[in-house]
Design a protein around this motif. Structure first.
Motif, PDB file in Angstrom:
ATOM      1  N   LEU A 202       0.820  -1.199   0.000  1.00 43.28           N
ATOM      2  CA  LEU A 202       0.000   0.000   0.000  1.00 43.28           C
ATOM      3  C   LEU A 202       0.861   1.258   0.000  1.00 43.28           C
ATOM      4  N   PHE A 203       1.961   1.231   0.747  1.00 43.86           N
ATOM      5  CA  PHE A 203       2.829   2.406   0.845  1.00 43.86           C
ATOM      6  C   PHE A 203       3.201   2.949  -0.537  1.00 43.86           C
ATOM      7  N   TRP A 204       3.672   2.043  -1.413  1.00 42.81           N
ATOM      8  CA  TRP A 204       4.198   2.568  -2.688  1.00 42.81           C
ATOM      9  C   TRP A 204       3.096   2.998  -3.646  1.00 42.81           C
ATOM     10  N   GLN A 205       1.858   2.569  -3.387  1.00 38.17           N
ATOM     11  CA  GLN A 205       0.746   3.043  -4.202  1.00 38.17           C
ATOM     12  C   GLN A 205       0.239   4.415  -3.750  1.00 38.17           C
ATOM     13  N   GLY A 206       0.787   4.930  -2.671  1.00 42.50           N
ATOM     14  CA  GLY A 206       0.343   6.206  -2.148  1.00 42.50           C
ATOM     15  C   GLY A 206      -0.817   6.087  -1.184  1.00 42.50           C
ATOM     16  N   ILE A 207      -1.079   4.875  -0.713  1.00 43.11           N
ATOM     17  CA  ILE A 207      -2.177   4.622   0.219  1.00 43.11           C
ATOM     18  C   ILE A 207      -1.669   4.784   1.649  1.00 43.11           C
ATOM     19  N   ASP A 208      -2.424   5.476   2.462  1.00 45.00           N
ATOM     20  CA  ASP A 208      -2.110   5.615   3.882  1.00 45.00           C
ATOM     21  C   ASP A 208      -2.644   4.367   4.598  1.00 45.00           C
ATOM     22  N   PRO A 236      10.499  10.603  -7.491  1.00 47.82           N
ATOM     23  CA  PRO A 236      10.043  11.885  -8.042  1.00 47.82           C
ATOM     24  C   PRO A 236      10.320  12.038  -9.540  1.00 47.82           C
ATOM     25  N   ILE A 237      11.248  11.259 -10.067  1.00 48.43           N
ATOM     26  CA  ILE A 237      11.555  11.333 -11.496  1.00 48.43           C
ATOM     27  C   ILE A 237      10.684  10.377 -12.296  1.00 48.43           C
ATOM     28  N   ASN A 238      10.578   9.132 -11.845  1.00 48.70           N
ATOM     29  CA  ASN A 238       9.943   8.077 -12.636  1.00 48.70           C
ATOM     30  C   ASN A 238       8.592   7.609 -12.124  1.00 48.70           C
ATOM     31  N   GLY A 239       8.150   8.128 -10.981  1.00 49.51           N
ATOM     32  CA  GLY A 239       6.903   7.631 -10.416  1.00 49.51           C
ATOM     33  C   GLY A 239       7.107   6.270  -9.769  1.00 49.51           C
ATOM     34  N   VAL A 240       6.019   5.624  -9.398  1.00 45.32           N
ATOM     35  CA  VAL A 240       6.125   4.404  -8.607  1.00 45.32           C
ATOM     36  C   VAL A 240       5.789   3.125  -9.373  1.00 45.32           C
ATOM     37  N   LEU A 241       5.324   3.231 -10.615  1.00 48.31           N
ATOM     38  CA  LEU A 241       5.083   2.021 -11.411  1.00 48.31           C
ATOM     39  C   LEU A 241       6.419   1.577 -11.991  1.00 48.31           C
ATOM     40  N   ILE A 250      19.366   0.451  -6.305  1.00 47.92           N
ATOM     41  CA  ILE A 250      19.784   1.850  -6.415  1.00 47.92           C
ATOM     42  C   ILE A 250      19.054   2.601  -7.519  1.00 47.92           C
ATOM     43  N   ASN A 251      18.434   1.852  -8.448  1.00 46.36           N
ATOM     44  CA  ASN A 251      17.716   2.492  -9.549  1.00 46.36           C
ATOM     45  C   ASN A 251      16.197   2.407  -9.434  1.00 46.36           C
ATOM     46  N   ARG A 252      15.715   1.635  -8.469  1.00 44.95           N
ATOM     47  CA  ARG A 252      14.269   1.477  -8.341  1.00 44.95           C
ATOM     48  C   ARG A 252      13.627   2.682  -7.642  1.00 44.95           C
ATOM     49  N   SER A 253      12.323   2.850  -7.869  1.00 42.57           N
ATOM     50  CA  SER A 253      11.579   3.922  -7.207  1.00 42.57           C
ATOM     51  C   SER A 253      11.208   3.549  -5.777  1.00 42.57           C
ATOM     52  N   TRP A 254      11.193   2.268  -5.477  1.00 37.51           N
ATOM     53  CA  TRP A 254      10.899   1.807  -4.119  1.00 37.51           C
ATOM     54  C   TRP A 254      11.412   0.378  -3.965  1.00 37.51           C
ATOM     55  N   ILE A 255      11.683  -0.004  -2.739  1.00 40.35           N
ATOM     56  CA  ILE A 255      12.083  -1.386  -2.448  1.00 40.35           C
ATOM     57  C   ILE A 255      11.428  -1.819  -1.136  1.00 40.35           C
TER      58      ILE A 255
END
Length: 321
Positions: A202-208, A236-241, A250-255
């Motif tokens: 949920l975190f990486w989808q922007g869900i609280d 902030p550059i590539n979004g979360v998808l 080091i290159n991913r938007s989230w881990i």
């Protein structure tokens, strides 16, 4: 509440070795893989079904280490468009339900699954956009022709065998991936369907997660304790998808991270407090998928962190009110 662990990360150990290790670490419950993606390293339904002696041995082993089983888990995709793939996941689900029945358990964890876009598909198709209009046609097919009919039958099978809580992990890539889709399926097929609430997805989808907990309330049947770190440079550059490999940290938007390494104590204290407010006072089952730590170190850090934020005692009376 009780502190639990999803034992798949200890698949290199025997079940007894894993239980001893976890018991010495202060863990109170285990979630056991019985097929599907988690595999059967510790519990294989083929070895136990219709074998009361072996089932009793398993129960005795769990009791020996003062543990309980929070759920049996067979995460899979039983609506996969390739029939042979779907059939294997379906068999895993059915065996898990039958084993739960024979062990006196009532919770089974899995995924909702994701069909293809039509009868002739070979691969699942996760729709994340309403345009072009074809996507709406795909969603109608997936939900009304595949997903709801499948889960109507699966719920009946589970209920016929004493399983009254099918805990779906809200996982992107599958049709149920957020509270709205979880409740949509629950409304369609009944309250046997609930959430295996895993905030990491949920975190990486922007869900609280706190807002999601408040929304789902009594539909939360199980909980996975896992964290996610949103990368402050890449997201902030590539979004979360993000489709890059999980190992390309080091290159991913989230881990995925061990609890406490994505969000701080206050976030997790709020999660625990709100779980209790909506009536969930069951197990928080640690799932380790932190690629920056060994399973041992990640698990031990998660255990220590959760011991500080969880509430283990009953609330008691409000002596001051």
């Amino acid at each position: 509440m009780k502190l639990g662990v999803f034992t798949v990360l200890l698949g290199d150990k025997s079940l007894e070795e894993a239980l001893k290790y976890l018991s010495n670490s202060g863990v109170q419950a285990v979630e056991l893989g019985t097929g599907g993606f988690p595999g059967t390293a510790h519990v294989n339904p083929d070895d136990l079904l219709d074998n009361p002696a072996k089932i009793n041995e398993l129960k005795d082993l769990i009791n020996k280490y003062n543990m309980e089983i929070s759920a049996l888990s067979c995460h899979g995709n039983a609506v996969h468009p390739q029939k042979e793939v779907a059939a294997k996941f379906q068999k895993d689900f059915e065996k898990t339900v039958l084993l739960a029945e024979q062990m006196g358990l009532h919770r089974v964890n899995t995924f909702s699954g994701c069909p293809g876009d039509s009868e002739g598909s070979k691969y699942p198709n996760w729709v994340v956009c309403p345009w072009p209009d074809d996507f709406l046609t795909i969603l109608d097919y997936q939900w009304n022709e595949v997903l709801i009919p499948y889960w109507e039958k699966a719920v009946k099978f589970a209920n016929d065998h004493g399983v009254n809580q099918i805990c779906l992990e809200m996982h992107p890539g599958f049709c149920v991936y957020n509270p709205e889709t979880l409740l949509k399926l629950r409304d369609a097929v009944g309250d046997t369907i609930g959430a295996n609430f895993d905030p990491s997805h949920l975190f990486w989808q922007g869900i609280d997660p706190v807002a999601a907990i408040r929304k789902l309330g009594p539909a939360i049947y199980h909980f996975h304790a896992k964290d996610t770190k949103i990368d402050p440079i890449n997201a902030p550059i590539n979004g979360v998808l993000d489709t890059k490999h999980y190992g390309d940290e080091i290159n991913r938007s989230w881990i995925f991270r061990s609890v406490g390494y994505g969000h701080d104590y206050q976030v997790w204290k709020d999660i625990v407090s709100n779980l209790r407010m909506v009536g969930y006072d069951y197990v928080l089952s640690i799932e380790h998928e932190d690629s920056l730590m060994t399973p041992n170190e990640g698990l031990q850090k998660a255990i220590a962190f959760l011991k500080d934020v969880m509430t283990f005692e009953d609330k008691g009376a409000m002596w001051w009110a």
